[in-house]
Design an enzyme around this catalytic site. Sequence first.
Site, PDB file in Angstrom:
ATOM      1  N   GLN A   7      12.910 -13.706  15.013  1.00  0.00           N
ATOM      2  CA  GLN A   7      12.189 -14.679  14.181  1.00  0.00           C
ATOM      3  C   GLN A   7      13.060 -15.929  14.029  1.00  0.00           C
ATOM      4  O   GLN A   7      14.192 -15.871  13.538  1.00  0.00           O
ATOM      5  CB  GLN A   7      11.822 -14.123  12.802  1.00  0.00           C
ATOM      6  CG  GLN A   7      10.747 -14.944  12.076  1.00  0.00           C
ATOM      7  CD  GLN A   7       9.375 -14.884  12.757  1.00  0.00           C
ATOM      8  OE1 GLN A   7       9.081 -13.937  13.478  1.00  0.00           O
ATOM      9  NE2 GLN A   7       8.529 -15.892  12.531  1.00  0.00           N
ATOM     10  N   LEU A   8      12.523 -17.031  14.483  1.00  0.00           N
ATOM     11  CA  LEU A   8      13.262 -18.294  14.478  1.00  0.00           C
ATOM     12  C   LEU A   8      13.796 -18.597  13.084  1.00  0.00           C
ATOM     13  O   LEU A   8      13.047 -18.576  12.106  1.00  0.00           O
ATOM     14  CB  LEU A   8      12.340 -19.428  14.949  1.00  0.00           C
ATOM     15  CG  LEU A   8      13.002 -20.813  15.046  1.00  0.00           C
ATOM     16  CD1 LEU A   8      13.993 -20.839  16.205  1.00  0.00           C
ATOM     17  CD2 LEU A   8      11.930 -21.890  15.227  1.00  0.00           C
ATOM     18  N   HIS A   9      15.090 -18.895  12.990  1.00  0.00           N
ATOM     19  CA  HIS A   9      15.683 -19.220  11.707  1.00  0.00           C
ATOM     20  C   HIS A   9      16.794 -20.255  11.868  1.00  0.00           C
ATOM     21  O   HIS A   9      17.546 -20.252  12.838  1.00  0.00           O
ATOM     22  CB  HIS A   9      16.223 -17.962  11.001  1.00  0.00           C
ATOM     23  CG  HIS A   9      17.199 -17.167  11.810  1.00  0.00           C
ATOM     24  ND1 HIS A   9      16.809 -16.288  12.810  1.00  0.00           N
ATOM     25  CD2 HIS A   9      18.558 -17.100  11.770  1.00  0.00           C
ATOM     26  CE1 HIS A   9      17.873 -15.726  13.346  1.00  0.00           C
ATOM     27  NE2 HIS A   9      18.954 -16.199  12.732  1.00  0.00           N
ATOM     28  N   LEU A  10      16.864 -21.134  10.894  1.00  0.00           N
ATOM     29  CA  LEU A  10      17.844 -22.217  10.845  1.00  0.00           C
ATOM     30  C   LEU A  10      18.971 -21.834   9.899  1.00  0.00           C
ATOM     31  O   LEU A  10      18.730 -21.404   8.770  1.00  0.00           O
ATOM     32  CB  LEU A  10      17.163 -23.498  10.356  1.00  0.00           C
ATOM     33  CG  LEU A  10      18.060 -24.700  10.054  1.00  0.00           C
ATOM     34  CD1 LEU A  10      18.597 -25.302  11.352  1.00  0.00           C
ATOM     35  CD2 LEU A  10      17.298 -25.762   9.250  1.00  0.00           C
TER      36      LEU A  10
END
Length: 329
Positions: free
Chosen positions: A223-226
């Site tokens: 899951q894309l995360h910054l």
Amino acid sequence: MNPQRPNCLNNDYNKGCKILQDAYTSLFEGFASIVRNQPGQIVGKGENLERKSLELQVQSDYCSRNHFTNTDQKSKRDTDHGSKKSKKYKGTQDGFGLTFTDSRDEKIHSEHRRTEGSMSKAWGSWAHALHQIAIHPEKHKGDLLEISEDVIVLNDMYPKARKHVLVLARTGALDCLADVQKEHLQLLKKMHDVGLKWAEKFLNENASLVFRLGYHSAPSMRQLHLHVISQDFESTHLKNKKHWNSFNTAFFRDSVDVIDEISSHGKATLKDDDKLLSMELRCHRCRSAHPNIPRLKSHIGSCQSPFPAYLLQNGRLVHAPGEPRNNAQ
């Protein structure tokens, strides 16, 4: 022992172990197949039976090895060592096509596996935690800092600095940076703005902090995360070279650069070479080399050198207004 019992094996222990192995393997696999085909059967139970079958084979192999001669034992042990090592890193496959891997080693070595997209990456079961939070944030409200329609903000479970939070995208089929396309540009900008908001909040509490916002080229969690992480790197969870280099080499892609690349080219440049994670330990400010993490931490706690020029450009560092960049921690 019954002296009248026929000696069918002729004292061949290896043959006996092989017969037992085949018999029990056949038994467990047959039973597992029956259970798997039962209507409404829970998948996990079938997998446990298959795993027991695999463990039995390993134990039987070990029994067989114990009856080799000393010379053969050493040779076999060396071979087995390579085989076991290979299993830990690559996994083993049983007759049902299921892959069993050592979760600890899988976590370390699949974390930064080179991929052309997340569809080709085998995510371990431990790597789905963020994905589950994105899908069902209502189940984790006590652990979340912010919830909106597009993003979720939460503390990193194993922070690598005094302040380390994650801005998590809620868009489906967006596991990592490799999945990002031009259609996701507005989402990236929203994630960046939310990250800036939290960095500024932390700066209001402690103006000496300096933050960097960015993505891992090949993340460990689905899951894309910054990452929004302060540059002090004061944390007991920062323990090894991989931890340090994942934030202080080209492996870490600054959010502003990712946004520029997606806007211009429709995709981000991935610096996911494993060699980046094994580079020598260097201070992120003065670039001096250090032999181990304790020595590096001791150094960065007192280093007053300015940050490298490229980090001082294009808004890659976030700091309090008027705060001298060479003194900020």
